[in-house]
Design a protein around this motif. Structure first.
Motif, PDB file in Angstrom:
ATOM      1  N   GLY A   1      -1.795  -1.828  -1.874  1.00 47.80           N
ATOM      2  CA  GLY A   1      -0.718  -0.849  -1.997  1.00 47.80           C
ATOM      3  C   GLY A   1       0.655  -1.496  -1.895  1.00 47.80           C
TER       4      GLY A   1
ATOM      5  N   ARG B   1      -8.201   4.687  -0.911  1.00 42.80           N
ATOM      6  CA  ARG B   1      -7.104   5.341  -1.631  1.00 42.80           C
ATOM      7  C   ARG B   1      -5.989   5.768  -0.694  1.00 42.80           C
TER       8      ARG B   1
ATOM      9  N   PHE C   1      -4.129   2.674   0.565  1.00 48.95           N
ATOM     10  CA  PHE C   1      -3.385   2.113  -0.568  1.00 48.95           C
ATOM     11  C   PHE C   1      -2.080   2.884  -0.782  1.00 48.95           C
ATOM     12  N   GLU C   2      -2.177   4.203  -0.878  1.00 48.55           N
ATOM     13  CA  GLU C   2      -0.991   5.012  -1.157  1.00 48.55           C
ATOM     14  C   GLU C   2      -0.004   5.000   0.013  1.00 48.55           C
TER      15      GLU C   2
ATOM     16  N   ASP D   1     -11.054   4.580   3.998  1.00 48.70           N
ATOM     17  CA  ASP D   1     -10.238   5.399   3.102  1.00 48.70           C
ATOM     18  C   ASP D   1      -9.337   4.497   2.263  1.00 48.70           C
TER      19      ASP D   1
ATOM     20  N   ALA E   1      -6.963  -2.711   1.227  1.00 49.11           N
ATOM     21  CA  ALA E   1      -6.356  -1.518   0.640  1.00 49.11           C
ATOM     22  C   ALA E   1      -4.850  -1.490   0.913  1.00 49.11           C
TER      23      ALA E   1
END
Length: 233
Positions: free
Chosen positions: A17, A215, A218-219, A213, A13
């Motif tokens: 990102g 997302r 990644f962010e 987690d 992840a």
């Protein structure tokens, strides 16, 4: 610019990102080097997979889906042959078929760090993730290779020697011991290294049954990378 993606346990992840931020910024990428999870994330970029295809490669199924027991547990309890099969369906058979220079950090049969830049590609990427005692080494052109992150978390030294003049953006994952670590876990490979900028991310928090987690990580990695790229002259 060249990208170097460090090892980090199932850190897909964060690596995704990081790569998304590089793409968003329109940074021209001329070469990629990856170790362990960084090798799997990096090979998609080097093979020209689009963002959606790369994300599908990294997140379509949990890591446990690809675990297969071995018949030689003294070499490792789990085989990565399913990962090799997955990669054979998505990337070229050899490094020579890639769209850009690519390097994979591995540990050779003598327990030394080595950078692989030619020959069988899916096998080399899988070997870079083969944590000793958990996974059996992967046969790469007749050589039993294993997780490069055990001896050199980034492969940065070998890559810079291979590429010479290239500027580097390094995505450096925190190690299991809570340190970023360089070769053999000593020091920070970004310290005082001319031509190298570093994006640092924490440990993945993932396990074989859940990537956690996705997302959020990644962010967060995307934001950290944008901040570093924004500091570029």
């Amino acid at each position: 610019m060249d990208l170097v993606l460090s090892s980090g346990f199932l850190a897909f992840a964060s690596h995704a990102g990081f790569l998304a931020a590089v793409e968003d910024a329109g940074v021209p990428v001329n070469g990629v080097c990856g170790t362990s999870s960084g090798a799997l994330a990096g090979v998609g970029l080097a093979a020209g997979l689009g963002r959606d295809s790369l994300l599908e490669l990294l997140f379509a199924k949990s890591p446990a889906h690809f675990l297969r027991p071995t018949l030689t547990p003294w070499r490792g309890f789990v085989s990565l042959r399913a990962v090799v099969s997955l990669l054979r369906d998505r990337v070229p058979a050899t490094f020579e078929g890639l769209e850009m220079p690519f390097g994979v950090g591995v540990m050779n049969e003598r327990g030394e760090a080595e950078l692989v830049t030619s020959g069988p590609l899916p096998e080399a990427v899988a070997a870079s993730m083969a944590i000793p005692r958990i996974f059996a080494p992967v046969d790469v052109a007749g050589r039993a290779l294993a997780d490069g992150g055990m001896v050199d978390r980034t492969g940065l030294g070998g890559w810079r020697e291979h590429r010479r003049e290239a500027d580097v953006l390094l995505h450096l994952l925190e190690s299991t011991g809570g340190r970023y670590g360089g070769t053999a876990g000593e020091g920070d490979p970004g310290d005082a290294a001319p031509g190298v900028r570093v994006v640092r991310s924490p440990r993945s928090g993932a396990n074989f049954f859940s990537l956690g987690d996705v997302r959020g990580r990644f962010e967060a990695a995307r934001a950290r990378t944008r901040a570093v790229l924004g500091d570029a002259p």
